[in-house]
Write a protein that holds these residues in place. Structure first.
Motif: not given
Lengths: 171, 181
Positions: B112-115, B173-179
């Motif tokens: 949620e924070m990343i989004n 950010l995409r990588k973080l979200r995937k992790r």
């Protein structure tokens, strides 16, 4: 401030009128189709009653909105469940976290950021409501909608538990 | 009298975890973060070397007193904010369990924070790039005035910088979200 309220009220009213018109139109089309098919009048009457009750629901502004929120929250995360569960009594964020720690024997600890985010989101969605403020701490309480969602969750988890134990359930 | 230092270091919006680790290392070396001066100046003060966890939260709008009170109740010391990022720290010795060192305890809230970062920082950057920087670069190439070359070079540099930042942050950010997903 007043103008804003007024305009948002107008928007809401316009939306309601459009929705109602849609319902009435749908009913008329349906009735016309049934008449064309040579259906009996009682069925049309029942249909009209059903349509009328759905309009009443629409006017309350409940059903479609709540269904959407239920889809979002059921099933919910363990964090969400415990927060909602603890708010049967008015409580603030840190109090909830302490209570959850105690209930789970320290297995589940909810972080400050997670707590704040979840409370804000649940308040926005109407699951909980702001009760009062005590020394800068906001106390929340569960709403009727929140209770409804919590009981759906309890039923789901109960079923899950019984099935996992191989106990037959009769609903 | 040399008990303060200022370090210039640039972290992108996708490098908050590296920033936390770097601040932690600084404190371990005896430098605690005193304040942030936008965009990329870190002011440190000499202190006793200590294991202290630093955590960053991102909030676009002004937070109320109850937000800071909640973090304080959890034992997080608020240091300051810098372009939407809020800096908190907590001494490792004050933590009871491993999870106490995190402000986010589940992946849903991390995502949620990343989004939130993507929506309020990355997308505006993309809009500025597509609507201002890139068109200006193209236009400057098509004009033949004496100083046009200067502008072309300037906008070319800006275009490259923006493109690099957008691609880097987007992928990271995409990588973080995937992790966490």
């Amino acid at each position: 401030m007043y103008a804003q309220q007024k305009s948002s009220g107008t928007v809401f009213r316009a939306r309601t009128i459009v929705l109602h018109c849609g319902f009435v139109l749908g009913f008329l089309l349906d009735a016309a189709r049934r008449v064309a098919e040579g259906c009996a009048a009682p069925e049309a009457m029942a249909n009209m009653r059903a349509c009328f009750s759905s309009i009443c629901f629409m006017a309350e502004g409940r059903t479609p909105m709540n269904d959407k929120i239920k889809r979002i929250y059921v099933p919910m995360t363990e964090t969400g469940f415990y927060i909602l569960f603890c708010l049967k009594e008015p409580q603030h964020g840190y109090g909830i976290s302490q209570q959850v720690k105690q209930m789970t024997g320290g297995a589940l600890s909810i972080g400050a950021g997670t707590m704040y985010g979840t409370l804000s989101k649940m308040e926005k969605d109407g699951l909980i409501v702001f009760e009062r403020e005590e020394e800068k701490r906001k106390l929340y309480r569960i709403t009727e909608l929140g209770k409804e969602i919590l009981s759906l969750e309890v039923n789901r988890i109960e079923r899950l538990y019984k099935n996992s134990k191989g106990v037959e359930i009769h609903e | 009298m040399n008990n303060r230092k200022t370090i210039i270091r640039f972290f992108t919006i996708a490098d908050f975890e590296e920033e936390e680790a770097w601040l932690h290392d600084q404190h371990k070396d005896g430098w605690k973060l005193l304040k942030m001066v936008p965009p990329c100046f870190y002011v440190f003060e000499k202190c006793k070397p200590q294991e202290v966890a630093y955590r960053l939260d991102y909030k676009n709008n002004a937070e109320t007193g109850s937000y800071f009170q909640l973090f304080q109740d959890y034992g997080w010391e608020y240091i300051g904010r810098c372009v939407g990022w809020l800096y908190f720290r907590k001494a490792v010795s004050e933590m009871n369990a491993g999870q106490d060192g995190e402000i986010f305890s589940d992946n849903e809230s991390r995502i949620e924070m990343i989004n939130h970062v993507v929506k309020t920082r990355l997308l505006p950057l993309l809009v500025i790039f597509l609507c201002c920087v890139f068109p200006s670069f193209i236009r400057s190439m098509e004009t033949y005035e004496p100083f046009a070359v200067v502008f072309t070079v300037l906008f070319a540099a800006l275009t490259l910088l923006y493109a690099y930042l957008l691609i880097y942050c987007g992928l990271k950010l995409r990588k973080l979200r995937k992790r966490y997903g």
